[in-house]
Motif scaffolding. Structure first.
Motif, mmCIF file in Angstrom:
data_model
loop_
_atom_site.group_PDB
_atom_site.id
_atom_site.type_symbol
_atom_site.label_atom_id
_atom_site.label_comp_id
_atom_site.label_asym_id
_atom_site.label_seq_id
_atom_site.Cartn_x
_atom_site.Cartn_y
_atom_site.Cartn_z
ATOM 1 N N PHE A 512 0.805 -1.229 0.000
ATOM 2 C CA PHE A 512 0.000 0.000 0.000
ATOM 3 C C PHE A 512 0.841 1.283 0.000
ATOM 4 C CE2 PHE A 512 -2.539 3.314 2.103
ATOM 5 C CZ PHE A 512 -3.615 3.368 1.228
ATOM 6 N N ARG A 515 2.706 1.696 -3.434
ATOM 7 C CA ARG A 515 1.834 2.106 -4.540
ATOM 8 C C ARG A 515 1.258 3.509 -4.301
ATOM 9 N NH1 ARG A 515 0.600 -2.222 -7.920
ATOM 10 N NH2 ARG A 515 2.404 -3.639 -7.779
ATOM 11 N N LEU A 516 1.012 3.839 -3.036
ATOM 12 C CA LEU A 516 0.497 5.165 -2.719
ATOM 13 C C LEU A 516 1.504 6.243 -3.121
ATOM 14 C CD1 LEU A 516 -1.924 6.614 -1.373
ATOM 15 C CD2 LEU A 516 -0.653 6.505 0.789
ATOM 16 N N TYR A 519 1.443 6.526 -6.930
ATOM 17 C CA TYR A 519 0.259 7.067 -7.595
ATOM 18 C C TYR A 519 -0.101 8.489 -7.157
ATOM 19 C CZ TYR A 519 -0.551 2.150 -8.858
ATOM 20 O OH TYR A 519 -0.423 0.876 -9.337
ATOM 21 N N TYR A 532 -1.570 7.714 4.643
ATOM 22 C CA TYR A 532 -1.244 6.308 4.914
ATOM 23 C C TYR A 532 -1.775 5.857 6.273
ATOM 24 C CZ TYR A 532 1.702 2.209 5.915
ATOM 25 O OH TYR A 532 2.145 0.969 6.260
ATOM 26 N N ALA A 554 -4.098 2.287 -4.878
ATOM 27 C CA ALA A 554 -3.197 1.650 -3.912
ATOM 28 C C ALA A 554 -3.933 0.579 -3.116
ATOM 29 C CB ALA A 554 -2.607 2.706 -2.978
#
Length: 596
Positions: A512, A515-516, A519, A532, A554
């Motif tokens: 997570f 990918r966060l 993106y 997060y 994400a």
């Protein structure tokens, strides 16, 4: 659970416990099994077949005495009280599953939502072994009361927690107590029901979840928007013990009645205080408990903390924890096999293929469930933009569907006298189908109906599997070993849940944030840590905005890995069920006295 380890494993073709059902036609009509004897007034001095087993442990003798003296009304009242307790616990547990993300987010630690459950699941599962001993040695009501007290302490701690660490500690107390109460009531069911009816009775006591499904999520939403999550836990800290006391009183009352009638003979140990401490140290197999608990904790902890280490999996701390955890688990097995003066189970029962298969199925089902369920409610609220209430209805499809399914398959097991087919041909295939389809459908923007469809498949498959699995392990043991085989099955289930939550947390913390960061638009990077760590911050970004879309993608990436892992784990379920013996339940008379 058992002291005499000489009891032979029972199968349909052997052993004195595998006797023909001696019910009269009238009793078969009502479903209640009367004590076997020449006449009603002589029921306490009747044939050896229905006499209290003097070789069984004290707790088993006590419950057999209770079932021989209580009335039909008390039997009915016991099941009513059990149903009420399940209703209260189900409502609180359902509400708590929605409160946890907000509790962790209040400390800016949303990523630890799954992690807070890991130790609780492990210790909660291992504690069943100790509780099994308490139920067999001291008595069923005593173990039930102790579990209720621990559960209440956990709820009070959760209401008063000041950080995530305290909340995680409270979860340990809560789950030890929660699992203990549920386990004690399952043993009550096993003690007071004919084996052929047990699947139906287990389905009956899970039926409160059908109602609480519609209550838990609206309750959580009102709590969060109203009195706050602290009072949400506080209210149940008051209600839960009040609901447990009537059942404790009922069993205690009938135990005193049996004692006065001379069915239970008090025993003097003749031991000094120090000798008693030594006796119970070995009787409870404390060394094995510590090795198992410590081994699982050390082995699973690295999966939750590796992302916080500078060197990741190569960190010396992570490597040491995995090695020492593995060594402790190996040590527990060696101790139990070769050195333990008092073992939890006869070794031949631990290696019985039906017991082994049932335990493996329990572990696999819990691993896969906690893999995909750990962040499911968060996924529905953020990428799918559903309210807490709607998210609750969807996530609780599993609960309501599995409860309905368990009742249906409980009736079918009673009718056919067989249980293996329900898991092999219905339960496992439906579960694999549902989880496998979610790999494709659990994505942002998907029609919610497809997720509902998958949940229905998983729910009906899960209900069939769980009922069959519990009946399987109980059918493989004599009455005096039922409590401990259920404890071992529960240990596998809870450890499986711990493993599932651990792997889910490892995937989340590994996928997570990566990918966060990939993106997120540049203007939102300054708020990366808050996005997060806090579901409320995630929800604060408007639907359709670049930042919200990045968060959704994400989520989808992490969910995909979780679901693929869950589907792979389900492959173990098929050989696990194939191991079972196809026992014919109608040939067993496992319990004595007035039972369902």
């Amino acid at each position: 659970m058992r002291n005499p380890f000489s009891t032979k494993l029972v199968t349909p073709s052997e052993a004195p416990v595998a006797e023909l059902d001696g019910q009269s036609p009238a009793d078969k009509e009502t479903g209640l099994q009367e004590p076997v004897g020449d006449h009603q007034d002589d029921r306490h001095s009747d044939s050896d077949e229905d006499a209290i087993d003097k070789n069984a442990q004290a707790g088993v003798q006590k419950i057999e005495a209770i079932t021989k003296v209580w009335s039909r009304n008390h039997l009915i009242m016991a099941y009513v009280f059990i149903w009420i307790i399940y209703f209260i616990d189900a409502m609180e547990q359902g509400m708590g599953s929605f409160l946890t993300p907000y509790v962790t987010s209040s400390f800016n630690q949303h990523s630890l939502t799954s992690t807070t459950n890991v130790m609780a699941q492990i210790i909660g599962g291992v504690s069943k072994l100790t509780l099994a001993k308490i139920l067999d040695i001291w008595g069923r009501p005593q173990g039930f009361l102790l579990s209720g007290m621990i559960l209440t302490i956990g709820l009070i701690m959760m209401a008063a927690c000041v950080n995530v660490e305290m909340y995680a500690a409270a979860q340990v107390f809560y789950w030890v107590g929660y699992n203990g109460i549920g386990y004690a009531m399952i043993i009550f069911i096993a003690d007071t029901s004919h084996l052929k009816n047990r699947g139906l009775m287990l389905g009956f006591i899970s039926s409160p979840y059908i109602i609480t499904t519609w209550i838990s999520s609206p309750l959580a939403e009102h709590v969060i928007q109203g009195i706050g999550w602290r009072w949400g836990y506080g209210v149940f800290a008051i209600v839960t013990p009040l609901m447990c006391l009537p059942l404790f009183y009922l069993f205690t009352y009938n135990y005193v009645k049996a004692k006065k009638m001379g069915l239970v003979i008090p025993r003097k140990s003749g031991r000094t205080t120090w000798q008693s401490i030594q006796h119970y140290f070995w009787e409870f197999d404390v060394i094995c408990l510590l090795l198992v608990m410590g081994g699982f904790a050390l082995f699973l902890l690295p999966f939750n903390i590796y992302s916080f280490q500078a060197e990741g999996w190569r960190s010396p701390l992570v490597i040491c924890l995995i090695i020492f955890g593995s060594l402790m688990l190996i040590g527990a097995a060696l101790w139990e096999k070769y050195f333990a003066p008092v073992k939890f189970l006869p070794w031949e029962l631990l290696t019985d293929r039906t017991v082994v298969g049932g335990c493996v199925l329990a572990a696999a089902l819990f691993v896969e469930f906690y893999l995909w369920a750990g962040y499911f409610t968060s996924f529905m609220q953020v990428p799918l933009n559903l309210s807490i209430t709607t998210s609750g209805y969807i996530s609780n499809i599993y609960t309501i569907g599995s409860c309905i399914s368990s009742i249906i398959f409980g009736v079918l097991i009673r009718w056919t006298g067989r249980f293996k087919w329900t898991a092999l041909y219905v339960g496992v295939p439906l579960t694999i189908l549902g989880v496998g389809l979610m790999i494709h459908f659990r994505q942002p923007g998907v029609n919610v109906g497809y997720i509902v469809m998958c949940q229905i498949f998983i729910a009906f498959g899960g209900g069939a599997c769980v009922i069959a699995e519990q009946v399987a392990v109980m059918a493989a043991a004599a009455h005096q070993h039922v409590a401990v085989v259920i404890a071992v099955e529960g240990l596998f289930a809870n450890v499986g849940g711990g493993i599932g939550a651990t792997v889910a947390a490892a995937i989340w913390t590994g996928v997570f944030p990566q990918r966060l960061a990939e993106y997120l638009p540049a203007e939102a990077m300054d708020d990366f840590a808050n996005i997060y760590g806090d579901i409320v911050v995630q929800l604060s970004y408007p639907v359709g905005s670049p930042t919200r879309d990045a968060i959704n993608l994400a989520y989808a990436a992490a969910q995909r890995y979780m679901l693929i892992s869950a589907t792979a784990v389900l492959a173990f379920c098929i050989p696990a069920v194939m191991l079972w013996r196809n026992i014919y339940l109608k040939d067993f008379k496992q319990v004595k006295g007035r039972v369902v």
